[in-house]
Scaffold this motif. Structure first.
Motif, PDB file in Angstrom:
ATOM      1  N   ASN A   1      25.275 134.827  15.773  1.00  0.00           N
ATOM      2  CA  ASN A   1      25.246 135.629  16.998  1.00  0.00           C
ATOM      3  C   ASN A   1      24.356 134.971  18.035  1.00  0.00           C
ATOM      4  OD1 ASN A   1      25.362 137.782  18.748  1.00  0.00           O
ATOM      5  ND2 ASN A   1      24.036 139.098  17.551  1.00  0.00           N
TER       6      ASN A   1
ATOM      7  N   ASP B   1      23.438 136.757   6.274  1.00  0.00           N
ATOM      8  CA  ASP B   1      23.801 137.899   7.117  1.00  0.00           C
ATOM      9  C   ASP B   1      25.286 137.756   7.442  1.00  0.00           C
ATOM     10  OD1 ASP B   1      24.254 139.662   9.233  1.00  0.00           O
ATOM     11  OD2 ASP B   1      22.337 139.239  10.221  1.00  0.00           O
TER      12      ASP B   1
ATOM     13  N   PHE C   1      29.190 139.581  10.931  1.00  0.00           N
ATOM     14  CA  PHE C   1      30.302 139.225  11.822  1.00  0.00           C
ATOM     15  C   PHE C   1      31.639 139.176  11.092  1.00  0.00           C
ATOM     16  CE2 PHE C   1      29.020 137.202  16.083  1.00  0.00           C
ATOM     17  CZ  PHE C   1      28.011 138.116  16.265  1.00  0.00           C
TER      18      PHE C   1
ATOM     19  N   MET D   1      17.681 143.699   6.408  1.00  0.00           N
ATOM     20  CA  MET D   1      17.129 142.336   6.558  1.00  0.00           C
ATOM     21  C   MET D   1      15.640 142.335   6.207  1.00  0.00           C
ATOM     22  SD  MET D   1      19.852 140.884   7.638  1.00  0.00           S
ATOM     23  CE  MET D   1      21.363 141.724   8.133  1.00  0.00           C
TER      24      MET D   1
ATOM     25  N   THR E   1      19.528 150.914   8.377  1.00  0.00           N
ATOM     26  CA  THR E   1      20.112 150.102   9.455  1.00  0.00           C
ATOM     27  C   THR E   1      20.271 148.675   8.934  1.00  0.00           C
ATOM     28  OG1 THR E   1      17.990 149.322  10.335  1.00  0.00           O
ATOM     29  CG2 THR E   1      18.793 151.431  11.196  1.00  0.00           C
ATOM     30  N   GLY E   2      20.953 147.863   9.721  1.00  0.00           N
ATOM     31  CA  GLY E   2      21.041 146.448   9.364  1.00  0.00           C
ATOM     32  C   GLY E   2      19.657 145.811   9.322  1.00  0.00           C
ATOM     33  N   MET E   3      18.817 146.134  10.292  1.00  0.00           N
ATOM     34  CA  MET E   3      17.481 145.536  10.325  1.00  0.00           C
ATOM     35  C   MET E   3      16.615 146.023   9.162  1.00  0.00           C
ATOM     36  SD  MET E   3      17.838 143.257  12.406  1.00  0.00           S
ATOM     37  CE  MET E   3      16.317 142.583  11.761  1.00  0.00           C
TER      38      MET E   3
ATOM     39  N   LEU F   1      24.463 153.953  12.355  1.00  0.00           N
ATOM     40  CA  LEU F   1      23.778 152.738  11.931  1.00  0.00           C
ATOM     41  C   LEU F   1      23.665 152.743  10.407  1.00  0.00           C
ATOM     42  CD1 LEU F   1      22.477 153.346  14.928  1.00  0.00           C
ATOM     43  CD2 LEU F   1      21.045 151.417  14.283  1.00  0.00           C
ATOM     44  N   ALA F   2      23.795 151.564   9.825  1.00  0.00           N
ATOM     45  CA  ALA F   2      23.688 151.444   8.368  1.00  0.00           C
ATOM     46  C   ALA F   2      23.476 149.986   8.002  1.00  0.00           C
ATOM     47  CB  ALA F   2      24.951 151.970   7.684  1.00  0.00           C
TER      48      ALA F   2
ATOM     49  N   GLU G   1      22.986 133.378   9.446  1.00  0.00           N
ATOM     50  CA  GLU G   1      24.234 134.090   9.731  1.00  0.00           C
ATOM     51  C   GLU G   1      25.342 133.055   9.856  1.00  0.00           C
ATOM     52  OE1 GLU G   1      23.991 136.003  13.531  1.00  0.00           O
ATOM     53  OE2 GLU G   1      22.025 136.820  13.113  1.00  0.00           O
TER      54      GLU G   1
ATOM     55  N   PHE H   1      20.729 137.063  15.227  1.00  0.00           N
ATOM     56  CA  PHE H   1      20.518 138.349  15.878  1.00  0.00           C
ATOM     57  C   PHE H   1      19.061 138.407  16.347  1.00  0.00           C
ATOM     58  CE2 PHE H   1      19.890 143.009  15.677  1.00  0.00           C
ATOM     59  CZ  PHE H   1      20.927 143.393  16.497  1.00  0.00           C
TER      60      PHE H   1
ATOM     61  N   ILE I   1      29.018 145.535  18.576  1.00  0.00           N
ATOM     62  CA  ILE I   1      30.128 144.699  18.110  1.00  0.00           C
ATOM     63  C   ILE I   1      30.799 145.368  16.912  1.00  0.00           C
ATOM     64  CG2 ILE I   1      29.382 142.411  18.899  1.00  0.00           C
ATOM     65  CD1 ILE I   1      28.120 142.035  16.110  1.00  0.00           C
TER      66      ILE I   1
ATOM     67  N   THR J   1      26.629 148.878  10.527  1.00  0.00           N
ATOM     68  CA  THR J   1      26.828 149.502  11.843  1.00  0.00           C
ATOM     69  C   THR J   1      28.039 148.891  12.554  1.00  0.00           C
ATOM     70  OG1 THR J   1      24.408 149.487  11.957  1.00  0.00           O
ATOM     71  CG2 THR J   1      25.581 150.019  13.991  1.00  0.00           C
ATOM     72  N   LYS J   2      28.331 147.653  12.236  1.00  0.00           N
ATOM     73  CA  LYS J   2      29.309 146.881  12.988  1.00  0.00           C
ATOM     74  C   LYS J   2      30.706 147.099  12.411  1.00  0.00           C
ATOM     75  CE  LYS J   2      25.626 145.731  15.122  1.00  0.00           C
ATOM     76  NZ  LYS J   2      24.857 144.542  14.839  1.00  0.00           N
TER      77      LYS J   2
ATOM     78  N   SER K   1      24.552 144.437   8.506  1.00  0.00           N
ATOM     79  CA  SER K   1      24.535 145.568   9.400  1.00  0.00           C
ATOM     80  C   SER K   1      25.899 146.220   9.218  1.00  0.00           C
ATOM     81  CB  SER K   1      24.349 145.125  10.848  1.00  0.00           C
ATOM     82  OG  SER K   1      24.587 146.244  11.676  1.00  0.00           O
TER      83      SER K   1
HETATM   84  C1  LIG Z   1      23.625 144.275  14.589  1.00  0.00           C
HETATM   85  C2  LIG Z   1      23.193 143.149  13.746  1.00  0.00           C
HETATM   86  C3  LIG Z   1      22.022 143.245  12.967  1.00  0.00           C
HETATM   87  C4  LIG Z   1      21.148 144.477  12.991  1.00  0.00           C
HETATM   88  O1  LIG Z   1      21.809 145.619  12.529  1.00  0.00           O
HETATM   89  P1  LIG Z   1      21.429 147.128  12.970  1.00  0.00           P
HETATM   90  O2  LIG Z   1      22.373 147.944  12.172  1.00  0.00           O
HETATM   91  O3  LIG Z   1      21.620 147.227  14.439  1.00  0.00           O
HETATM   92  O4  LIG Z   1      19.997 147.333  12.595  1.00  0.00           O
HETATM   93  C5  LIG Z   1      21.681 142.163  12.193  1.00  0.00           C
HETATM   94  N1  LIG Z   1      22.427 141.034  12.160  1.00  0.00           N
HETATM   95  C6  LIG Z   1      23.558 140.918  12.883  1.00  0.00           C
HETATM   96  C7  LIG Z   1      24.348 139.653  12.809  1.00  0.00           C
HETATM   97  C8  LIG Z   1      23.980 141.960  13.695  1.00  0.00           C
HETATM   98  O5  LIG Z   1      25.094 141.833  14.421  1.00  0.00           O
END
Ligand SMILES: *Cc1c(COP(=O)(O)O)cnc(C)c1O
Length: 402
Positions: free
Chosen positions: A167, A192, A195, A99, A94-96, A226-227, A163, A120, A344, A216-217, A214
């Protein structure tokens, strides 16, 4: 497996980003498939004992176990690295996961981290709550303020984390200034870039050390999986991240990697079209006398800076209703086409009220400090026709008394 031209860095480096997004990283099996293969395998077999021993000793290339790498995740990593202009990339669940792997692999007890205020929610939770528990000192700065970054530096500062755009307040960090300040003090920058993605902004070109995602976005872009991903120098990936990642296991599943790999083929198209749509929708909202924070509009206080480091402003922006939470919720509840959702980067337009969702955990004081007001709404603009989105907003504004 057969390598294609997309795995040759000397070739991909000469290609345009659109070409890399479709071609980079592709390997083909003996079947010669056009679409990248999905390898749902956790383990690998070897022709002989010598081969496996050489791989475990790091003397021969090749897969050993999917917690280390899998052919499908490896293709995704090569494609993201090529898009980012990075020496290396590794993907996470996941993004987290990305991070936390970057922060925990790089920092040790006694180190100091400086992070941007608007972030975030989970990123702020790690900085404010988790890292201090392990003896890592953290400071929060207004990331728009170049002098604040400099003033926060201590002898033990090891990392800057931010970031841009952030966000949900759309704060812009001066990448060139903050990254060169960090370099001059031997501090590593972790950016990060969720966006914007590499389609719109490439922080490494401005001197950043690590770009975190992330995926995922906007990278998946269709709200499916999620990734996460980390891009950096070969040395940082190999010496700092990999010992942590291989042994703690925040790895991306091959299926999710495959979905993102296919998502990247249309990233450039989507990022640009969604940026154009977002600008049209933001202009409409602004024309209704509503305060809008969109880095692509001249009314954004950092518009010039944003446009000097981004190719386009991206699909996400914020706006503020004078009637506070009540009016924000009234607008959300009046929407007919745009969905209420905290996600998003999706091809569908999605709106959320950060103060009662993504930034709820920060509490009123944290939100005030981060600039998350009660009347703030965040909009992710998708791939629908902008006129349809504007018509939906127009009727919803009327019903919310605007
Ligand atoms: C969504 C998001 C994350 C976390 O990512 P996940 O894939 O939900 O774990 C971290 N930073 C930003 C800016 C995000 O938008």
């Amino acid at each position: 497996m057969k390598k294609t031209a997309g795995t040759d860095r000397s070739l991909t480096a000469r290609w345009h980003p659109e070409t890399r997004a479709v071609r980079a990283g592709t390997w083909r099996s003996e079947h010669g498939e056009t679409s990248e293969a999905l390898f749902l395998t956790s383990g690998f077999t070897y022709d002989d004992a010598e081969t496996v021993a050489a791989r475990f000793a790091g003397e021969a290339d090749g897969m050993v176990y999917a917690r280390m790498q899998n052919p499908t995740t490896a293709m995704l990593e090569e494609r993201i690295a090529a898009l980012e202009g990075a020496e290396a990339c590794r993907v996470q669940a996941t993004g987290m996961a990305a991070m936390s792997a970057a922060l925990l692999s790089h920092l040790s007890a006694g180190d100091h981290l400086v992070a941007g205020r608007a972030a975030f929610g989970s990123c702020r939770w790690i900085v404010d709550n988790l890292l201090p528990r392990y003896g890592i000192e953290t400071s929060i700065v207004d990331a728009r303020d170049n002098a604040a970054w400099e003033a926060a530096i201590r002898p033990n500062t090891k990392m800057f984390f931010f970031e841009t755009p952030a966000n949900p307040t759309m704060d812009i960090v001066d990448l060139r200034h903050v990254c060169s300040l960090a370099r001059a003090h031997g501090i590593v920058t972790l950016v990060d870039n969720a966006f914007a993605t590499a389609a719109l902004q490439r922080p490494l070109e401005h001197g950043a050390d690590i770009v975190a995602y992330s995926a995922t976005k906007l990278m998946d872009g269709q709200g499916r999986v999620l990734a996460g991903a980390l891009c950096a120098s070969e040395q940082w990936i190999t010496e700092t991240l990999l010992p942590f990642q291989r042994n703690t296991g925040p790895i991306l599943a091959p299926f999710n990697a495959w979905v993102v790999l296919k998502g990247l083929e249309t990233l450039d198209l989507r990022a640009r079209r969604q940026s154009d749509n977002a600008l049209a929708v933001a202009r409409f909202i602004e024309s209704r006398g509503v305060r809008v924070l969109h880095p692509g509009l001249p009314s954004h206080p950092q518009h010039a800076l944003a446009m000097s480091q981004m190719d386009a402003a991206g699909p996400i922006f914020a706006f503020f209703l004078d009637g506070g939470r009540e009016q924000a919720w009234a607008l959300l509840n009046a929407l007919e086409l745009i969905d209420i959702s905290n996600n998003i980067g999706d091809a569908k337009s999605l709106m959320c009220h950060p103060a009662t969702t993504t930034h709820h955990n920060m509490g009123p004081a944290g939100r005030a400090e981060a600039g998350v007001e009660d009347g703030m709404l965040r909009l992710n603009v998708g791939l629908e026709h902008p006129d349809d989105l504007i018509a939906d907003l127009d009727q919803a504004f009327g019903r919310a008394g605007l």
